[in-house]
Design a protein around this motif. Structure first.
Motif, PDB file in Angstrom:
ATOM      1  N   UNK A  89       0.827  -1.218   0.000  1.00  0.00           N
ATOM      2  CA  UNK A  89       0.000   0.000   0.000  1.00  0.00           C
ATOM      3  C   UNK A  89       0.859   1.266   0.000  1.00  0.00           C
ATOM      4  N   UNK A  90       1.850   1.297   0.893  1.00  0.00           N
ATOM      5  CA  UNK A  90       2.689   2.492   0.983  1.00  0.00           C
ATOM      6  C   UNK A  90       3.909   2.433   0.069  1.00  0.00           C
ATOM      7  N   UNK A  91       4.160   1.264  -0.506  1.00  0.00           N
ATOM      8  CA  UNK A  91       5.370   1.077  -1.293  1.00  0.00           C
ATOM      9  C   UNK A  91       5.430   2.050  -2.461  1.00  0.00           C
ATOM     10  N   UNK A  92       6.546   2.736  -2.598  1.00  0.00           N
ATOM     11  CA  UNK A  92       6.717   3.640  -3.732  1.00  0.00           C
ATOM     12  C   UNK A  92       5.705   4.755  -3.752  1.00  0.00           C
ATOM     13  N   UNK A  93       5.270   5.210  -2.567  1.00  0.00           N
ATOM     14  CA  UNK A  93       4.287   6.309  -2.565  1.00  0.00           C
ATOM     15  C   UNK A  93       4.940   7.570  -3.152  1.00  0.00           C
ATOM     16  N   UNK A  94       4.120   8.473  -3.697  1.00  0.00           N
ATOM     17  CA  UNK A  94       4.690   9.626  -4.411  1.00  0.00           C
ATOM     18  C   UNK A  94       5.652  10.455  -3.568  1.00  0.00           C
ATOM     19  N   UNK A  95       5.406  10.510  -2.240  1.00  0.00           N
ATOM     20  CA  UNK A  95       6.287  11.349  -1.396  1.00  0.00           C
ATOM     21  C   UNK A  95       7.674  10.737  -1.280  1.00  0.00           C
ATOM     22  N   UNK A  96       7.722   9.431  -0.967  1.00  0.00           N
ATOM     23  CA  UNK A  96       9.037   8.783  -0.837  1.00  0.00           C
ATOM     24  C   UNK A  96       9.779   8.797  -2.171  1.00  0.00           C
ATOM     25  N   UNK A  97       9.023   8.574  -3.260  1.00  0.00           N
ATOM     26  CA  UNK A  97       9.681   8.550  -4.579  1.00  0.00           C
ATOM     27  C   UNK A  97      10.190   9.944  -4.955  1.00  0.00           C
ATOM     28  N   UNK A  98       9.427  10.982  -4.616  1.00  0.00           N
ATOM     29  CA  UNK A  98       9.893  12.352  -4.909  1.00  0.00           C
ATOM     30  C   UNK A  98      11.178  12.627  -4.124  1.00  0.00           C
ATOM     31  N   UNK A  99      11.204  12.188  -2.857  1.00  0.00           N
ATOM     32  CA  UNK A  99      12.412  12.404  -2.036  1.00  0.00           C
ATOM     33  C   UNK A  99      13.587  11.620  -2.622  1.00  0.00           C
TER      34      UNK A  99
END
Ligand SMILES: Cc1ncc(COP(=O)(O)O)c(C=O)c1O
Length: 439
Positions: free
Chosen positions: A307-317
């Protein structure tokens, strides 16, 4: 004034931490440091004391705390789109996957994203099992893979295992731990027997058809155990002969940490079929990556989701962090600053040859193994000296890490944007601290 108000914020935090969190979550310092803010390599606690951070949140804050080159795009992403789940493609996730396909060695090019290193390793093992149709996995003694049931079975450290190993089919090979050679041999006359032993391990403890071999290029939690240069070529050749794939765990060694290359395994002349990453990839935002060759990745046909994997926030960071790393040639800085750090640590070893038994590691991943009496030939682990050194370094405003099976290895791994003056400052504090503990 009430009693609580009279107490400092720091002691209030420490008290609540002790009351409401599991005791297992903090074991650094007699009085844990309650940190409130960070900037580059500097951290400040609630008492207003400043620290030079030479552990980077366990090798995770790759380019320094709260760097606006990461926080600004992250804030913009939160305002634009925070979460959709992996059911929908987003720009940050495809940009990151493309970037990782370019940065990782060999044919690695298809990623699955999760939220931690544990999940990345768990995913990698499942993929190797699906692809090969075999179940058994070779891991290494002194290795660390995380805290799920499987990851604890892969992990080979009693202190990190609360329950008995419950996943069948995980076999632990000897670690390439030259300072404490498990076979009592010396490099190079040993001919890397620890790697050769993997063949007998497979022949005697498995069905003879294995799914894979999971190993860290330098063992992180194990105490920065650095293998001889030939180790991985020999080990992986045997693993492949018995049908296994090589899963390289770059959770600690990834992204320039070992100097000059983006990934630790690139020093050892072997290309993995599967690679796992976490920690430093997103400068502190939660992200786990399992990247594989297309053939292997495409063999996983069942549904799976994080569910949280590769969420836009972590990927943007992660995209912002990796862009800085590429632009600033962070692996090169790691090599250069790592050499300066290493020279200084060896100098300290010359002055404290009794308790400082071994200095090892690569780039900005340097470990100091403390023993009772190296000169007198007594290599009994000395975690008590590490404890004293921790108090002395903290007093002088330096944060470092520890590891090793017995907690007797100091781990030094600053953010990779570190400069010469900060290396020199840390070395000075370490030197004074060794003097203070009288080793
Ligand atoms: C080599 C290695 N693999 C996996 C993990 C697990 O990562 P996480 O704590 O993000 O689950 C760690 C954590 O320290 C690690 O060092």
């Amino acid at each position: 004034m009430s009693e609580t108000k009279a107490k400092s914020k720091a002691s209030e935090i420490r008290e609540k931490h002790a009351r409401y969190l599991w005791p297992s979550v903090a074991d650094y310092y007699q009085e844990p440091t309650a940190l409130q803010s960070g900037n580059g390599l500097r951290l400040k606690d609630y008492d207003g004391k400043e620290y030079l951070d030479f552990f980077g949140g366990i090798l995770t804050v790759s380019i320094g705390h709260c760097d606006p080159r990461v926080t600004e795009p992250l804030k913009a992403q939160i305002d634009r789109l925070g979460h959709v789940s992996t059911l929908f493609p987003t720009l940050p996730i495809v940009e990151l996957a493309e970037r990782l396909a370019r940065l990782t060695p060999g044919k690695l090019s298809k990623s699955f994203f999760t939220a931690s290193g544990t999940e990345a390793d768990e995913t990698a093992v499942a993929l190797a099992q699906v692809y090969t149709g075999a179940q058994e996995i070779i891991a290494l003694r002194h290795g660390y893979s995380g805290r799920s049931m499987l990851a604890q079975s892969l992990t080979a450290h009693a202190p990190w295992r609360a329950l008995s190993t419950q996943i069948a089919g995980v076999k632990h090979a000897l670690a390439p731990y030259c300072y404490r050679c498990p076979l009592g041999l010396k490099y190079p006359s040993c001919e890397i027997k620890c790697a050769q032993d993997i063949e007998e391990l497979i022949q005697t403890t498995t069905t003879g058809h294995i799914a894979g071999f999971l190993a860290e290029p330098i063992q992180g939690v194990g105490g920065f155990v650095t293998p001889p240069p030939e180790y991985f070529q020999k080990a992986v050749e045997i693993v492949r002969r018995y049908g296994g794939v090589f899963i390289c765990d770059e959770v600690q060694t990834g992204f320039g940490r070992t100097g000059s290359k983006f990934f630790g395994i690139e020093h050892w002349g072997v290309q993995p079929e599967i690679m796992t990453m976490a920690k430093g990839v997103a400068n502190g935002m939660p992200l786990g990556v399992t990247i594989a060759t297309p053939e292997i990745a495409d063999s996983f046909k069942k549904l799976t989701i994080s569910t949280f994997g590769g969420n836009p926030m972590s990927c943007a960071a992660a995209n912002a962090t990796l862009q800085v790393m590429e632009e600033e040639k962070i692996p090169q800085n790691s090599e250069k600053m790592g050499a300066r750090l290493r020279a200084g640590l060896e100098e300290i070893q010359r002055k404290h040859p009794k308790i400082l038994g071994d200095v090892r590691g690569m780039g900005l991943m340097q470990g100091l193994e403390l023993v009772v009496d190296e000169i007198g030939g007594d290599r009994t682990p000395n975690p008590q000296a590490v404890g004293r050194l921790f108090e002395e370094t903290k007093k002088r405003g330096l944060l470092i890490g520890k590891g090793g099976l017995h907690g007797n290895v100091i781990r030094i791994s600053p953010p990779m944007t570190v400069g010469e003056s900060e290396i020199d400052e840390a070395l000075k504090i370490l030197e004074e601290s060794f003097e203070a503990i009288g080793g």
